[in-house]
Design an enzyme around this catalytic site. Structure first.
Site, PDB file in Angstrom:
ATOM      1  N   PHE A 132       0.872  -1.261  -0.014  1.00  0.00           N
ATOM      2  CA  PHE A 132      -0.001  -0.170  -0.047  1.00  0.00           C
ATOM      3  C   PHE A 132       0.790   1.242  -0.058  1.00  0.00           C
ATOM      4  CE2 PHE A 132      -2.279   3.613   1.544  1.00  0.00           C
ATOM      5  CZ  PHE A 132      -3.491   3.571   0.803  1.00  0.00           C
ATOM      6  N   ASP A 180       9.353   3.131   1.653  1.00  0.00           N
ATOM      7  CA  ASP A 180       8.163   3.462   2.199  1.00  0.00           C
ATOM      8  C   ASP A 180       7.775   3.511   3.711  1.00  0.00           C
ATOM      9  OD1 ASP A 180       5.602   4.732   2.810  1.00  0.00           O
ATOM     10  OD2 ASP A 180       4.659   3.966   0.938  1.00  0.00           O
ATOM     11  N   LYS A 237       2.457  10.700   7.665  1.00  0.00           N
ATOM     12  CA  LYS A 237       1.465  10.376   8.808  1.00  0.00           C
ATOM     13  C   LYS A 237       1.961  10.917   9.957  1.00  0.00           C
ATOM     14  CE  LYS A 237      -1.268   6.571   6.921  1.00  0.00           C
ATOM     15  NZ  LYS A 237      -0.645   5.369   5.775  1.00  0.00           N
TER      16      LYS A 237
HETATM   17  C1  LIG Z   1      -1.002   5.562   4.400  1.00  0.00           C
HETATM   18  C2  LIG Z   1       0.304   5.328   3.321  1.00  0.00           C
HETATM   19  C3  LIG Z   1       0.608   6.012   2.388  1.00  0.00           C
HETATM   20  C4  LIG Z   1      -0.217   7.199   1.763  1.00  0.00           C
HETATM   21  O1  LIG Z   1      -0.226   8.112   2.716  1.00  0.00           O
HETATM   22  P1  LIG Z   1      -1.763   9.348   2.479  1.00  0.00           P
HETATM   23  O2  LIG Z   1      -1.363  10.473   3.495  1.00  0.00           O
HETATM   24  O3  LIG Z   1      -2.929   8.659   2.845  1.00  0.00           O
HETATM   25  O4  LIG Z   1      -1.739   9.715   0.911  1.00  0.00           O
HETATM   26  C5  LIG Z   1       1.689   5.658   1.803  1.00  0.00           C
HETATM   27  N1  LIG Z   1       2.463   4.720   2.244  1.00  0.00           N
HETATM   28  C6  LIG Z   1       2.038   3.926   3.141  1.00  0.00           C
HETATM   29  C7  LIG Z   1       3.031   2.657   3.763  1.00  0.00           C
HETATM   30  C8  LIG Z   1       0.963   4.117   3.870  1.00  0.00           C
HETATM   31  O5  LIG Z   1       0.694   3.528   4.943  1.00  0.00           O
END
Ligand SMILES: *Cc1c(COP(=O)(O)O)cnc(C)c1O
Length: 402
Positions: free
Chosen positions: A138, A223, A252
């Site tokens: 994700f 990520d 986040k």
């Molecule tokens: C939530 C998330 C994203 C995307 O972040 P948003 O602020 O919702 O666009 C990207 N990578 C990971 C691993 C995430 O958990």
């Protein structure tokens, strides 16, 4: 049904299926609904609230900065952006950082950087650069990013997608070895998959991937939007295996649970692919975000939130394992995670993860199912032992009821 819920359902696009509770206020690990009922928040807004709700230091910085200067755009320098970027670089050992707002934007930034690097530094022919991601990943919701996804629901109806995107099974080093070609620009990976169901890869996986990428002139981009900033018991989840990736994506919790703030970090050789006008965002790194995010980073270090996550996570996990060992063996398939990033994998033939979450909610504990079968436990990192004890009691009561 409450008026707030009815309004949201009537006027909001139905792209989420929230649990039926309307939150009004938060403080530390707790939130209160509109009727004054208190809940312990084990969801933390997908780990955006690692500092706890409305951390007093963050609220103060936000208020002070809001009264002084909000946004000027990157057409000018500001007095706060530089010190935020320096703090982020110092903590992660990168030379440069590019500020955006959401996680998805920072992922897009990383993909753009990787592609341009492949053309201008690695010598890949125009239009041929490839990005490899993992099955079950994700990385966000833009068209390019869902083009990288293997989740049908994330993709269906949203094509066509950009070319040059491939996937390999997560945790499978040999598959990555086979997938790499002379045109591969980058391997994009979550060190622990979050939305995929809190999936921890085999030990040594990242180390081997890092070596392989190094040998083949492929960028390793982590990520850590969800698993970073202390969530797994280290500042960065990749530090569980002494590697340093070529690129790092944060989001986040970087906004301290108050604002959307994200970063793409890299060293000069990669980041220098961007020249004025190549890429940007009106709000990226705006003074309000920069001041809150700088304070958020300071708090993680000063309040030892990574160490706390490790200690409390071990304690929580041990408690969960104890509970699960006393249950019907068919109910729970797995308890896994690192630090305060924990997943309880339910057996869908016996009970759905959503049913567990709804029952926990009645008991005053908020969680959310992820990937259909997994109940996520990812509380604010400021949680105490007695709050975990209370949570374990609720979890035991609910699980025993099935
Ligand atoms: C939530 C998330 C994203 C995307 O972040 P948003 O602020 O919702 O666009 C990207 N990578 C990971 C691993 C995430 O958990």
């Amino acid at each position: 049904m409450s008026k707030s819920i009815a309004l949201e359902n009537t006027y909001g696009a139905e792209n989420y299926a929230p649990l039926p509770v309307a939150i009004e206020r938060g403080e530390g690990v707790y939130v209160w609904d509109e009727n004054g009922k208190r809940y312990l928040d084990m969801m933390s807004a997908y780990s955006a609230v690692s500092h706890g709700h409305c951390h007093p230091r963050l609220v103060k910085v936000l208020q002070n900065q809001a009264a002084k200067l909000g946004v000027v755009s990157r057409a000018y320098y500001s007095t706060v952006l530089g010190s935020f970027l320096k703090r982020a670089c110092d903590l992660t050992d990168f030379e440069k950082a590019l500020p955006m707002n959401t996680g998805a934007e920072a992922v897009e930034t990383a993909l753009k950087a990787a592609r341009k690097w492949a053309y201008t530094r690695k010598g890949v022919a125009q239009g041929q650069a490839e990005i490899i991601a993992c099955e079950g990943n994700f990385h966000g919701r833009t068209i390019a990013i869902v083009g990288l996804s293997t989740e049908d629901q994330y993709r269906n109806g949203f094509g066509p997608f950009p070319a040059g995107l491939k996937q390999v099974p997560f945790g499978d080093f040999e598959a990555l070895e086979k997938a790499i070609s002379p045109n591969t620009a980058a391997f994009l990976v979550e060190p622990i998959q979050g939305e995929g169901g809190i999936i921890v890869p085999p030990e040594g996986y990242l180390q081997k991937c890092a070596d392989l990428c190094g040998k083949n002139q492929v960028l390793l981009i982590c990520d850590e939007v969800q698993c970073g900033l202390g969530r797994t018991g280290k500042l960065m989840a990749y530090q569980h295996e002494r590697i340093q990736p070529d690129g790092l994506i944060l989001g986040k919790a970087l906004g301290g649970g108050l604002l959307p703030v994200s970063l793409f970090l890299a060293n000069n050789d990669l980041m220098s692919v961007f020249t004025p006008g190549d890429h940007g965002s009106t709000f990226g790194g705006y003074p309000l975000a920069a001041s809150v995010a700088k304070e958020a980073l300071d708090i993680i270090v000063e309040e030892k939130l990574s160490e706390r996550s490790q200690e409390m996570g071990d304690y929580f996990m041990a408690g969960l394992r104890r509970i699960v060992s006393g249950l019907d063996t068919a109910l729970v398939q797995d308890v896994r995670g690192k630090g305060l990033f924990i997943g309880l994998d339910m057996n869908p033939k016996v009970v759905g993860a959503r049913d567990v979450c709804e029952k926990l909610m009645e008991k005053g504990l908020l969680s959310k199912d992820t990937h259909h079968t997994v109940v996520r436990f990812a509380p604010p990192l400021v949680i105490s032992k007695s709050e975990i004890d209370w949570s374990l009691e609720q979890i035991e009561t609910v699980l025993s009821s099935f």
